[in-house]
Every structure is written in structure tokens, then in C-alpha cells.
Design an enzyme around this catalytic site. Sequence first.
Site, PDB file in Angstrom:
ATOM      1  N   LYS A 221      41.164  42.071  54.092  1.00 11.79           N
ATOM      2  CA  LYS A 221      42.479  41.600  53.653  1.00 11.79           C
ATOM      3  C   LYS A 221      43.755  42.151  54.296  1.00 11.79           C
ATOM      4  O   LYS A 221      43.304  43.222  54.830  1.00 11.79           O
ATOM      5  CB  LYS A 221      42.644  41.698  51.995  1.00 11.79           C
ATOM      6  CG  LYS A 221      41.765  40.416  51.430  1.00 11.79           C
ATOM      7  CD  LYS A 221      42.230  40.673  49.882  1.00 11.79           C
ATOM      8  CE  LYS A 221      41.510  39.257  49.455  1.00 11.79           C
ATOM      9  NZ  LYS A 221      41.357  38.941  48.036  1.00 11.79           N
ATOM     10  N   ARG A 255      33.592  41.879  45.894  1.00 20.14           N
ATOM     11  CA  ARG A 255      33.349  40.652  46.707  1.00 20.14           C
ATOM     12  C   ARG A 255      33.833  40.734  48.389  1.00 20.14           C
ATOM     13  O   ARG A 255      34.773  41.326  48.795  1.00 20.14           O
ATOM     14  CB  ARG A 255      34.569  39.450  46.376  1.00 20.14           C
ATOM     15  CG  ARG A 255      34.373  38.249  46.924  1.00 20.14           C
ATOM     16  CD  ARG A 255      35.655  37.290  46.344  1.00 20.14           C
ATOM     17  NE  ARG A 255      35.486  36.146  46.742  1.00 20.14           N
ATOM     18  CZ  ARG A 255      36.257  35.672  47.952  1.00 20.14           C
ATOM     19  NH1 ARG A 255      36.787  36.272  48.610  1.00 20.14           N
ATOM     20  NH2 ARG A 255      35.986  34.403  48.318  1.00 20.14           N
TER      21      ARG A 255
END
Length: 276
Positions: A221, A255
Site C-alpha cells: 500500500k 492479507r
Amino acid sequence: MKFLHCGKFRLALDRPLLMGVINITPDSFSDGGNFARTDAAVTHARRLVDEGADLIDIGGESTRPGAAAVTLEEERRRVLPVLEALAGCNVPVSVDTQKPELMREAVAAGAHMINDVNGFEADGAVAAVAGSECAICIMHKQGSPQTMQGAPAYRDVVGEVRDYLAARIAVAQAAGITQARIVADPGFGFGKTLAHNLELLRGLDRLAPPAIPVLAGLSRKSMIGAITGRDVEGRIFGSVAAALIAVQRGAAIVRVHDVAATRDVLAVWQAVSGKT
Ligand code: HH2
């Protein structure tokens, strides 16, 4: 020992679980275009299972900031063939969608978890999963993917995310979804600045009631990019560091896109902490 009920699977929560990500999209920020075809997505999912994924998360709509919404027909066309091809694989398959219609179809087609970045807020979302055996992942976000990174603001990010998750967990339980089927997720990067994300990571063990496993999605991210100065392809080391920190702060599931690397890092942590 605690277990997560995921359809026919019972996942022991005595060690951190790895959720491998497959985006069946042309435009995901992390792997956009790589697995847009069914066969490529299925091959990659099998590879992630071989590398040690405990569950697989498949999604047909990018949620990156500014991403265009996808129609139900298009999302269905992307997701269902991959779900059907993975039905026989020996780990649970999670479907990442915000659309109640697709949730219902995915449950009917054998999904073991529904992962909703919209916290099951759409009309009919909770009902779409309540009568099944599926696990649900309830995620917090502020705003929509189109607007969320504009000017995220909180008085107390940890407190507000915790209160939101508690309220959504209560709604799910009132609809008959047992605690053993519920996972909570603070939604890193979804309407959060770098400072908010860091505060959430520091406060991860305070975000959900102890009985509810927390999922952390930090992989590749922009917060990893902001810290390391790397573009998406170069974020693997930062991502595994973030996954390790999340696990040390109580995440039950991480995740990730880079399953093999994360698996090795967590194996070292487990050996040291005695959580083999
Ligand atoms: N992050 C993304 C998508 N789905 N679901 C949960 N529960 N938690 C997350 O942190 C999360 C999520 C975004 O990452 P990615 O799937 O790689 O990208 P994109 O949304 O662009 O497909």
C-alpha cells in the site's frame, strides 16, 4: 483454541494466517492487469496456496483511491469463473465484493468468506451472507474509493474505527452471524493518512473485542511507499515488515500479495515466540 468458521473449513487461530490476494482486475494498484484473465488468476491462486496461503481472497473491482466502479455484470464475469475453478482447492476462498447480489451468487457458488470493504453496509449485504456458513470480513473505511483520500479526518482514529467495527459486528450478530464467523479489519489506506495508518497499526490490539480476529491489509500500500520511497514493485520488504508488526500487535490474519516472503518472515517469528 479459537477457530474461524469459514464454510466447511475451521481455521485454527493459534498462529497467524496468510490470506493471499488475487485481483482479477485490469486496474488494481498492486497487481492490476496481471491476473485479469481467468486462467492466469487461477494459476496464480494455486501458486499462492503452494507458497503457504491459508486462504485466498479474490476480487473483481479495484478499490484503489480514484478507481472506477465496476458493474455487477462485469464483476460477476471476472469473479465467478475463478471462484468455480478454485472450489476444489484445499483452502477457503474469500470473495472481496461490496455488492449484495454478487455476495449471494458467490455464497451459492461455494465461497467460504465474503470480504466487504464497505462493512456490509449496502442494503441486503448482511442478509446475503447471514443464512450461510460463510465467514465475513467487516472492514472500516471513511468515504468511498472515489473520495476517501481527499482529506481524511478523525478526532481519535483508533476509537472511531473500534466503535465502527463494534457497531457492525453487533449488526451482523443480530442477523444471526455467529462470532466464530466474524473477522474485523481497520482498513489500512481506506480514508486514512499515513499518520492515521501508523496510529491504527500501533493500536491494532485495541480495535476489536478479544474474541474477534483482526485482519490487517498493508501489503504494497501507499503507506509503505511513503515510508520507503519505493513504487509498488519495490514494496515487498516494507510490506513484510508491516505484516510482521501487525502480527506482533495481534493480527490474526494478514492479507498479502507476497505470500512466500511473508510466510518465511512469520515462520521466524513463530519459532522465536514458540507459536509453531
Ligand atoms: N485492501 C484492498 C482491497 N481489499 N480488503 C480487506 N479486508 N482489507 C484490505 O486492507 C483491503 C481489502 C486494496 O488492496 P488490493 O486488493 O491489492 O488493491 P485493489 O483494491 O486496487 O484491487
